[in-house]
Every structure is written in C-alpha cells, then in structure tokens.
Design a protein around this motif. Structure first.
Motif, PDB file in Angstrom:
ATOM      1  N   ALA A 582       0.834  -1.210   0.000  1.00  0.00           N
ATOM      2  CA  ALA A 582       0.000   0.000   0.000  1.00  0.00           C
ATOM      3  C   ALA A 582       0.865   1.254   0.000  1.00  0.00           C
ATOM      4  N   LEU A 585       2.222   1.730  -3.434  1.00  0.00           N
ATOM      5  CA  LEU A 585       1.191   2.285  -4.324  1.00  0.00           C
ATOM      6  C   LEU A 585       1.039   3.789  -4.100  1.00  0.00           C
ATOM      7  N   LYS A 586       1.020   4.187  -2.825  1.00  0.00           N
ATOM      8  CA  LYS A 586       0.867   5.616  -2.528  1.00  0.00           C
ATOM      9  C   LYS A 586       2.084   6.392  -3.016  1.00  0.00           C
ATOM     10  N   ARG A 591      -3.824   4.661  -7.652  1.00  0.00           N
ATOM     11  CA  ARG A 591      -5.120   4.567  -6.973  1.00  0.00           C
ATOM     12  C   ARG A 591      -5.946   3.545  -7.744  1.00  0.00           C
ATOM     13  N   HIS A 639      -6.507  -7.063   3.860  1.00  0.00           N
ATOM     14  CA  HIS A 639      -5.512  -7.110   2.789  1.00  0.00           C
ATOM     15  C   HIS A 639      -6.047  -6.472   1.511  1.00  0.00           C
ATOM     16  N   PHE A 642      -6.046  -2.656   1.835  1.00  0.00           N
ATOM     17  CA  PHE A 642      -4.744  -2.016   1.641  1.00  0.00           C
ATOM     18  C   PHE A 642      -4.535  -1.627   0.173  1.00  0.00           C
ATOM     19  N   LEU A 643      -5.049  -2.441  -0.763  1.00  0.00           N
ATOM     20  CA  LEU A 643      -4.894  -2.118  -2.181  1.00  0.00           C
ATOM     21  C   LEU A 643      -5.735  -0.908  -2.583  1.00  0.00           C
ATOM     22  N   ARG A 644      -6.816  -0.637  -1.808  1.00  0.00           N
ATOM     23  CA  ARG A 644      -7.651   0.537  -2.078  1.00  0.00           C
ATOM     24  C   ARG A 644      -7.626   1.453  -0.846  1.00  0.00           C
ATOM     25  N   TYR A 645      -6.427   1.817  -0.476  1.00  0.00           N
ATOM     26  CA  TYR A 645      -6.225   2.644   0.714  1.00  0.00           C
ATOM     27  C   TYR A 645      -6.905   3.993   0.603  1.00  0.00           C
ATOM     28  N   HIS A 646      -7.160   4.441  -0.630  1.00  0.00           N
ATOM     29  CA  HIS A 646      -7.726   5.766  -0.865  1.00  0.00           C
ATOM     30  C   HIS A 646      -9.251   5.792  -0.767  1.00  0.00           C
ATOM     31  N   LEU A 654      -8.863  -0.110   7.895  1.00  0.00           N
ATOM     32  CA  LEU A 654      -7.432   0.166   7.813  1.00  0.00           C
ATOM     33  C   LEU A 654      -6.917   0.799   9.101  1.00  0.00           C
ATOM     34  N   LEU A 674      -1.081   7.163   5.546  1.00  0.00           N
ATOM     35  CA  LEU A 674      -1.792   6.304   4.589  1.00  0.00           C
ATOM     36  C   LEU A 674      -3.289   6.595   4.581  1.00  0.00           C
TER      37      LEU A 674
END
Length: 747
Positions: A582, A585-586, A591, A639, A642-646, A654, A674
């Motif tokens: 994550a 990715l950030k 995103r 889990h 975390f891939l779509r933390y936004h 989260l 995050l």
C-alpha cells in the motif's frame, strides 16, 4: 442444437452429443465449438445441448440417444469460479450466457450434467472434460465447501475423463468406439483418467512407486573414526566358510591337509551402454511405472500428506518424463495416464483453420453474450505457459510447453475476421494467448526439455536453456499490421515483462504499434515473501520494463499507461507485506479501481499452501516450511483494503488494522500518512474517489474523445504541454506511466 436442425440435415441420430454450461458460440476460443468442429471434420455427426435445465433429465433427451457417447463439460470456466466471487458471494452475471443472465448452470456442472445423462439413458457412455474436470481429476481441496473432495470421476460416474490438450485423445477415442471397441477397454490414451479395481495394472510388467507417505529420518549410524587406535571386533565380518574352516574335524586330526582351493566366482557379463542406450532404458522403465499417491482417505484428513501429493502430482506434469499416477478412492483406484504430448504446429493450424461460423448460434437472436463481445475480434496464437505461477491453473490444464500456430494460419484468421465478422472496424482487439509474448519460445534442446523437472522456466530466474528470442513474434506483428483493411493490431493479453526486457526490440515494437493506451502486466506484489510463494519475479524486472515502456512511448509520441495487477491475501502474505505494498502504491501515486483477492482454485499449488500451510515448492515433511496464510475473512478484507487505501469505505478497517500492527503513525492527514484520522463528509469522499487513477472512459474524455475507440492509443499532442492538458481536463494528472486501473476480475 435442436431436432429441427437434425431433420434439416437428414440425421436420425447423433454419433456424439456434447453438453455444455455455456451458450453455444461457433468460434475456436470456445471449447465446444472446437471439439464439435474437430469431430465433424472426422466424419462424425455432432449435436450440442447448451445450458440445459438440470432440474430433470428431460432436456438431456432433446437430441435423442447418441450412437457413441455423451461428452460433458461445464464450459470455458469452472462452474464454481464462474458463479462465486473470492468472498464466496454469488456473482450478479455470467459472461457466457445470453445477456449475462446468471444461474443458467448448476454448481459443479460436470457432475450434475453427467448424473442427468445417466438418468436419461442408463448404460450410455459418458466422457467428461473441460477445465472443471481437468482440475478435479484427483482428490482436491474445494474452497467453497472448505474441505477435500473426491476426484470428479467417482462423483460423476463417468467412464472416462479427458484432460489437457484433448484433441488427439478425443479423435482416437471416438474412432475406436465407432469401430466397436468397448470404452472400458480403452486404457492407453495419454491425457485420460478412469476408475479401475484396486491394484489394477495395464500389463504384468508394470511396477509401482509407492509415494503414499512422506520421508522420515531413519537410523543414522555413527561414522567410523579413522584415527581410533583400537582393535576391531572382526567376528561379525567372518563368512560361514571361515567359520567352518576353524571347526576341528576329529577324523583329520594330526593328518596332513591339502591347501584349500579358492571358490570359483561366477562370471558376470557387464554390458557397457552408451548414454543414449541408458537413457532409453531408463525411459522404458519410467513408461511402465505408476506412482501411487496418498489415498483420498489419507489426504482428506492429513494436510501434510495432501501437500506431499500435490508436490508429486506437479512434478509428474512434463509430458516428456511424467509417469502414470494412481490414487485410491475407497475400494477402487483413480488411474491417471501421463499428460498429452503437445500439439505440433501443423496440428494447431488444423484445429484453428476449421470452418467456424465465428458467431453465436442464431437461436440467441440479438441477445448480447459478454464473453463473445470480448473476443470476437481477437486471435489466439498459442497455448500453454511455462511461467508456473502457483495461483494459476493454466499449467495444470494446458501444460508448460508452448504450442504455437504458424504465421500463415494466424494471418488467415485475421483476414477471415476482416471479411466475415459483423461489426469489424479494422482493429484486432488481441493477438495473444495465455501469455502475450511466449509465442514460439521453447527450450533450446528437446532432450533437456523432455527430462526437465522444473516447475517454472522463469523462476527463480530465467533458465539458461530457454530461448527468449522474440524475433518471430516481432515478424508476426509486422506482417499482421500490413494486411489490407487492418488499421490496428492490439496486444491485450497479459505480458510476461521479465521475458520482454530480454528483447528491447520487442518492447519497442509493442509499445510503438500495439498498445491501445493501456498495457496489462502482472507484478502481483511488491514484497519478496509473497512473490516467492507465487513464483513471480521481483520488482527489479518491473522497473526495467517500465523504463523501456516510458522511453519507447515517448519516442512514439504517445501517452500510454501500464496496468499492473495485484493480488491480496495470497498465501505467504503477511499484514506487513500488504502494508508495504500500500505504501508503494501511494508513493507511486497508484489509486487502483478494481482489485482481486486470492481465490483458491482446485489443484493449484497456491491452493495447497492455503489449505495445508505447507510449501509444496520444496520437499514436504511434518516439520517443513510453514506458509503464513490469510484465511480469516476479516484479515482477507484488510488485505484487500490495503490495495484501495484511498477509498473512504476502507478507512475504518485500515485504521483498526494499523493500530493493531503498531503503525498508528500512518494515520493522519500528512503526505506520509496512509489514511486520515477521521472520515470525510459525503461530498469530500466523492471528490476523493474521483481522484482515482483514470479508466479508459476517463482517459478518453481527458484527451478530448467522446468515448474510447476500441484499441485506440491515447495520443499526446506534441506541441501542447502536459500540464496544459491536465488543466484543460480539470484535474491533476499523475506522472506519465503511473496512472492505472486494475481489472483483474469481477467483484
């Protein structure tokens, strides 16, 4: 498809009737069309029963009783994967059904269809196949019931299961049945499995290698000390002859004795064999050896034995050296012959050059079939994959050896699409296969290929014996582009980028001419732990490819984006691994829109890790490596989050997860945080989601297109600054090459 069609053809009966869970589409990408046309070319009359109502046997009588057999398949997809998500929720649509309508096939369709056929016509020959049957040919873990299930053979009561590339076996079987040979006597076809009495052997010469238990350490004798200065007890070394010589004989006491003659040693002739003769002798022995796997009753209760059976099964998957397998199911055995030999190029051409209508059956009228819409303008150029990704089932079904079509055959199909397929506008939507850039790649030496026992040709590194020359694929691309009437040739299949970077010329050709703005690649993760359990390359190869992609996109004057795929909750993944992904990715301003949670599919090695917590990539024993496996629903959701933390919908889970992990320092509103400490208002949340990485429609609007043209690259105006483009579109554009949308499966 109907009695009326049979009457029109003048048929009183069918030789073979194929039952499928898909809508019938006469195109080589659909298994039933390929099988039907193949048997038709051999002179057989073939009927199709598509998506029958399985609640009674009557729909299975629609075409009457076949002369030879019923062929049963669930369709192009496993029926359970087709219907359920990774969270075991029922999907809202079915891509292989008219208008995407769901619930048109039963769960475990192969078993249900086979049982209904038996009910309709007791005693009829039943042959099962397709990916659903292939992946269930031995005892297997079933994710949806969370238990180990038996092979599909005893459950379906089928006479024969055909797996893998089935063309040869299917043609041979059908001709032998037509010649009057009973199906119970046909036991020598590669790529077939069947039930036999316990202890059955094809001939008395066959031997059995017992692999029903894992190796356990035995007694270890102490090594002798060469410097020990002690007399050794030699009594145990004496032979019986020595003992008899020391025994006194009263009759000979005091008499002179003749010296004893040494015993004559029998002469043994040793034949000196050449390497080729020795290899052939060993191969002959292997060809008549069956490996006994732990029984169903053993593996269903013992995870260690299940992992051991999975490892042995995958090690016996190379057609060049695989042995037959046998697994007890109660009082009977499931016998599995070695995998089929790969099709030669002319055989592949023959399969794909048959007279397909290249359209859905007219009975569907104007109904839209999503799977057809997806592939109607695409061309499949090869089969198989030597990547060996543990979560993927391609290897178990199609094999590791690449089977490629010839260049003329592929070009002919492109011309057929141009001339015959309605709605074609000049763009081939995909020129690929299971992996886009494995066309014509193979081992440098056929003998090495046939003896190889590796599970992957590219992990942990690319094998030195693998030919990675992409020149034939580059040549194919250029000739395809030159066909009159073809405006664009796209490559939409997933790309193996660690292979691609071996050929910068290929990357340049691909990026300059065959990317429609978005290119799919699959890093799957950023961390070494899960990547090692997936058998995927590290991020170094990704960065090398990204550098080449951006370089050649810039040279071509095109604004193009990479679409990386990532998997959440794969075996071997910890909470810390997902957090690090994550953060990656950030840091890279990704995103993601749609993401995928790991789904354990039957027989995959990652599924073995999920079920057993053991690593079948290494030798199995009770104390062998334990694999961290996210199984609890809440952990799997974390889990995925975390891939779509936004996404504001994920912030609560989260925050809870970060606090539990001792990483509350990542909660806040700063650049290094995050997730925010507090939820946003509805309007702010909607604005945040609008900042997601743009998808195709968003990209089209951003660059002044009403909608994305199929396969069109997003072309950057050379004289217009990139910042001006972003201001015109009314949003801040991420750095080139970092804007992605991941579509790795339906939610």
């Amino acid at each position: 498809m109907s009695r009326a069609e049979m009457d029109k053809l003048g048929w009183d009966s069918c030789d073979v009737i194929l039952v499928t869970g898909d809508a019938y589409i006469d195109h080589p990408s659909f298994g039933m069309a390929l099988v039907g046309r193949l048997l038709e070319a051999q002179g057989f009359r073939v009927g199709i029963i598509s998506q029958p109502d399985w609640h009674s046997a009557e729909p299975f009588r629609a075409l009457g009783k076949p002369n030879l057999y019923f062929g049963i398949t669930a369709g192009n997809m496993d029926s359970m994967i087709n219907r359920y998500t990774a969270d075991r929720k029922i999907r809202s649509d079915d891509a292989y059904t008219p208008n995407g309508e769901p619930n048109k096939r039963p769960d475990r369709a192969v078993t249900v269809y086979a049982q209904r056929v038996r009910e309709a016509y007791p005693g009829i020959n039943v042959v099962i196949g397709s990916i659903e049957a292939s992946l269930r040919r031995i005892a297997h873990y079933d994710y949806w019931s969370d238990k180990v299930r038996r092979s599909v053979l005893p459950d379906s009561k089928a006479d024969l299961l055909i797996f893998g590339n089935a063309e040869r076996a299917l043609v041979d079987l059908t001709h032998r049945l037509a010649a009057g040979e009973p199906i119970g006597n046909i036991r020598d076809l590669r790529g077939t499995a069947f039930m036999v009495p316990a202890g059955w052997r094809p001939t008395p010469e066959w031997a059995e290698a017992n692999s029903t238990r894992v190796d356990t350490p035995g007694k270890i004798d102490a090594h002798p000390d060469p410097y020990e200065m002690k007399m050794k007890n030699t009594e145990s070394c004496k032979t019986s002859a020595d003992s008899s010589n020391t025994t006194s004989n009263p009759a000979l006491d005091g008499a002179a004795t003749e010296p004893s003659k040494p015993a004559e040693t029998p002469v043994k002739v040793i034949k000196i064999m050449s390497r080729e003769e020795r290899r052939e002798a060993e191969k002959e022995v292997r060809n008549k050896t069956v490996v006994r796997l732990p029984s169903y009753d053993q593996v269903k209760d013992d995870p260690v034995l299940y992992a051991h059976a999975s490892r042995v099964f995958h090690l016996e998957s190379n057609p060049g050296n695989a042995r037959a397998l046998v697994q007890a199911h109660g009082e009977r055995d499931v016998w599995i012959n070695p995998p089929p030999l790969p099709l030669a190029m002319d055989e592949m051409d023959g399969v794909y050059d048959m007279n397909y209508a290249r359209a859905p059956h007219p009975v569907y009228g104007k109904a839209r079939i999503p799977a057809w819409e997806m592939i109607r303008f695409s061309v499949n150029i090869m089969r198989g994959c030597f990547g060996g990704c543990t979560f993927c089932s391609i290897t178990e079904h199609e094999g590791r050896i690449i089977q490629s079509r010839s260049e003329p055959s592929i070009l002919r199909e492109i011309e057929l699409i141009r001339d015959k397929v309605k709605g074609f506008t000049g763009t081939i939507s995909d020129l690929g296969g299971p992996t886009a850039n494995m066309y014509r790649l193979a081992c440098r030496d056929k003998r090495i290929e046939e003896s190889c026992r590796r599970l992957s040709c590219v992990f942990p590194g690319i094998c030195s014996n693998l030919n990675t020359d992409h020149s034939k694929l580059i040549q194919l691309y250029r000739k395809a582009r030159a066909i009159p009437g073809i405006k664009k040739i796209l490559v939409s299949s997933g790309l193996r980028y660690d292979l691609a970077v071996r050929s910068p010329e290929y990357v340049k050709e691909l990026v300059s001419h065959h990317v429609g703005g978005l290119l799919k690649i699959a890093p799957e993760h950023s961390e070494e732990g899960p990547l090692s359990k997936m058998m995927k390359p590290g991020m170094g190869a990704y960065y090398k490819f990204k550098e080449l992609f951006e370089k050649y996109s810039k040279e071509a004057g095109k604004e193009q984006y990479l679409i990386p795929y990532f998997i959440a909750a794969h075996p071997g993944t910890t909470d810390e691994d997902m957090l690090n992904l994550a953060l990656w990715l950030k840091q890279n301003d990704f995103r993601l829109d749609q993401v995928q949670t790991f789904m354990p599919t039957p027989m995959a090695m990652a599924t073995t890790m999920y079920h057993t917590r053991k690593n079948p990539l290494r030798k199995i024993h009770a104390n062998s490596e334990t694999v961290e496996t996210p199984r609890i629903g809440k952990i799997r959701k974390l889990h995925k989050a975390f891939l779509r933390y936004h996404d504001p919908e994920n912030w609560a889970i989260l925050r809870e997860g970060l606090q539990r992990m001792g990483r509350a320092d990542l909660i806040g509103s700063g650049e290094h945080h995050l997730v925010p400490r507090h939820d946003l208002s509805p309007s702010a949340a909607a604005a945040n989601l609008r900042r997601e990485t743009p998808g195709p429609n968003q990209l089209a609007k951003k660059f002044g297109q009403n909608k994305p043209r199929q396969g069109a690259a997003v072309v950057r105006t050379p004289n217009r600054p990139a910042t001006q483009n972003a201001r015109t579109a009314g949003s801040q554009r991420p750095a080139r090459g970092k804007a992605v949308i991941v579509k790795s499966g339906r939610k």
